[in-house]
Design a protein around this motif. Sequence first.
Motif, PDB file in Angstrom:
ATOM      1  N   ILE A  21       6.511 -10.860   0.850  1.00  0.00           N
ATOM      2  CA  ILE A  21       6.071  -9.552   1.375  1.00  0.00           C
ATOM      3  C   ILE A  21       4.565  -9.430   1.148  1.00  0.00           C
ATOM      4  O   ILE A  21       4.084  -9.631   0.023  1.00  0.00           O
ATOM      5  CB  ILE A  21       6.824  -8.396   0.678  1.00  0.00           C
ATOM      6  N   GLN A  22       3.833  -9.117   2.220  1.00  0.00           N
ATOM      7  CA  GLN A  22       2.364  -9.087   2.131  1.00  0.00           C
ATOM      8  C   GLN A  22       1.896  -8.041   1.112  1.00  0.00           C
ATOM      9  O   GLN A  22       2.470  -6.952   1.042  1.00  0.00           O
ATOM     10  CB  GLN A  22       1.782  -8.689   3.506  1.00  0.00           C
ATOM     11  N   LEU A  30      -2.173  -6.501   4.102  1.00  0.00           N
ATOM     12  CA  LEU A  30      -1.778  -5.503   5.108  1.00  0.00           C
ATOM     13  C   LEU A  30      -2.972  -4.673   5.560  1.00  0.00           C
ATOM     14  O   LEU A  30      -3.157  -4.401   6.738  1.00  0.00           O
ATOM     15  CB  LEU A  30      -0.737  -4.558   4.506  1.00  0.00           C
ATOM     16  N   TYR A  56       5.167   0.831  10.352  1.00  0.00           N
ATOM     17  CA  TYR A  56       6.267   0.854   9.365  1.00  0.00           C
ATOM     18  C   TYR A  56       7.538   0.227   9.915  1.00  0.00           C
ATOM     19  O   TYR A  56       8.304  -0.385   9.175  1.00  0.00           O
ATOM     20  CB  TYR A  56       6.498   2.284   8.863  1.00  0.00           C
ATOM     21  N   THR A  58       7.607  -2.423  11.705  1.00  0.00           N
ATOM     22  CA  THR A  58       7.412  -3.871  11.486  1.00  0.00           C
ATOM     23  C   THR A  58       7.735  -4.228  10.040  1.00  0.00           C
ATOM     24  O   THR A  58       8.451  -5.195   9.763  1.00  0.00           O
ATOM     25  CB  THR A  58       5.946  -4.247  11.809  1.00  0.00           C
ATOM     26  N   ARG A  59       7.257  -3.390   9.103  1.00  0.00           N
ATOM     27  CA  ARG A  59       7.482  -3.697   7.683  1.00  0.00           C
ATOM     28  C   ARG A  59       8.946  -3.474   7.302  1.00  0.00           C
ATOM     29  O   ARG A  59       9.510  -4.197   6.482  1.00  0.00           O
ATOM     30  CB  ARG A  59       6.545  -2.863   6.808  1.00  0.00           C
ATOM     31  N   ARG A  60       9.587  -2.472   7.928  1.00  0.00           N
ATOM     32  CA  ARG A  60      10.986  -2.186   7.622  1.00  0.00           C
ATOM     33  C   ARG A  60      11.842  -3.374   8.029  1.00  0.00           C
ATOM     34  O   ARG A  60      12.716  -3.812   7.274  1.00  0.00           O
ATOM     35  CB  ARG A  60      11.449  -0.923   8.376  1.00  0.00           C
ATOM     36  N   ALA A  62      10.780  -6.492   8.379  1.00  0.00           N
ATOM     37  CA  ALA A  62      10.408  -7.672   7.562  1.00  0.00           C
ATOM     38  C   ALA A  62      11.082  -7.620   6.190  1.00  0.00           C
ATOM     39  O   ALA A  62      11.647  -8.625   5.725  1.00  0.00           O
ATOM     40  CB  ALA A  62       8.890  -7.735   7.407  1.00  0.00           C
ATOM     41  N   VAL A  63      11.084  -6.466   5.562  1.00  0.00           N
ATOM     42  CA  VAL A  63      11.652  -6.345   4.199  1.00  0.00           C
ATOM     43  C   VAL A  63      13.110  -6.796   4.167  1.00  0.00           C
ATOM     44  O   VAL A  63      13.569  -7.423   3.211  1.00  0.00           O
ATOM     45  CB  VAL A  63      11.519  -4.876   3.704  1.00  0.00           C
ATOM     46  N   ASP A  94       9.577  -1.464  -0.877  1.00  0.00           N
ATOM     47  CA  ASP A  94      10.719  -2.351  -0.583  1.00  0.00           C
ATOM     48  C   ASP A  94      11.852  -2.073  -1.578  1.00  0.00           C
ATOM     49  O   ASP A  94      11.671  -1.342  -2.546  1.00  0.00           O
ATOM     50  CB  ASP A  94      10.281  -3.835  -0.654  1.00  0.00           C
ATOM     51  N   ILE A 112      10.760   2.316   2.259  1.00  0.00           N
ATOM     52  CA  ILE A 112      10.681   1.937   3.680  1.00  0.00           C
ATOM     53  C   ILE A 112      12.050   2.045   4.350  1.00  0.00           C
ATOM     54  O   ILE A 112      12.121   2.225   5.567  1.00  0.00           O
ATOM     55  CB  ILE A 112      10.104   0.508   3.815  1.00  0.00           C
TER      56      ILE A 112
END
Length: 228
Positions: A21-22, A30, A56, A58-60, A62-63, A94, A112
Amino acid sequence: MSDIRNIVVLTGAGISAESGIQTFRAEDGLWEEHRVEDVATPEAFARDPELVQRFYDTRRAAVQTKHPNPAHEALARLEREWDGSLLIVTQNIDDLHERAGAKNVLHMHGEILNAWCRACDVRSKWTGSLIDAPGCPECGESALRPDIVWFGEMPYEMERIYRALHAADLFVSIGTSGAVYPAAGFVCEAAAAGARTLELNLDRSEGSHHFGESRLGKAGELVPQWVD
Ligand code: BV8
């Protein structure tokens, strides 16, 4: 750790870095792709809700493809085995602490995998996109935002955090640059109340000089060594 009973651990993006995770402030971080003002403030959301929702979304997504690493697992093990009190305060949004088995986790900057309805103020579990979200599962209104504390917004459960810091015998900071307040001030709060302070981080942070001890290295190695 014989004279230690109450422990507060603060984690930041660095504890999830080895899970893929970045982080925020590394070269490929990020914030390198986005100016904070463009995506992580209430003004940004008012100005361009779709840009913020997409950031968000995109991050949701990815997590949910990532997994806890040995640092998350070691903290969960400590929580199970420790006979005093342990509070994990995380700046991370996360759910890797929980997926590693930790139970007493406080997300001071939100989560997230939650959505927050601005109409009825209810928070719901949310794993999909919020851009084309249907209405709030509670009230039906189209008023869902990420359940994230943006810059200029008050972090969650600050009173509970300060009570824990003032009662702590040991404060451990893991994987954070010490760049964002109020979290960056927790080490001084705990030290002033008599706690020992330890930093486990890849590099020296902006707050390293406040810690009684700083160990430099990867969380996936340092945290199991510290716990075990
Ligand atoms: C508040 C959610 C007051 C979003 C985040 C002007 C106006 C308003 C406020 C302010 C202002 N000026 C200053 C402030 C205060 C502001 C602030 O501190 N700004 C900074 C930039 C100066 N703070 C706030 O706004 C806070 N709220 O003050 O409210 C108030 C009072 C009354 C009423 C209302 C309001 C809210 C801040 C929360 C912002 N939200 N996150 C999202 O996630 O998208 S902050 C964001 O950055 C993260 O969540 C995280 O918390 C924070 C810090 O990042 P880190 O986790 O430390 O990550 P970073 O990449 O920086 O560092 C990673 C570290 O890990 C590095 O040190 C690296 O070396 C290390 N590392 C890397 N790999 C590894 C590793 N370590 C170990 N192992 C590895 N493998």
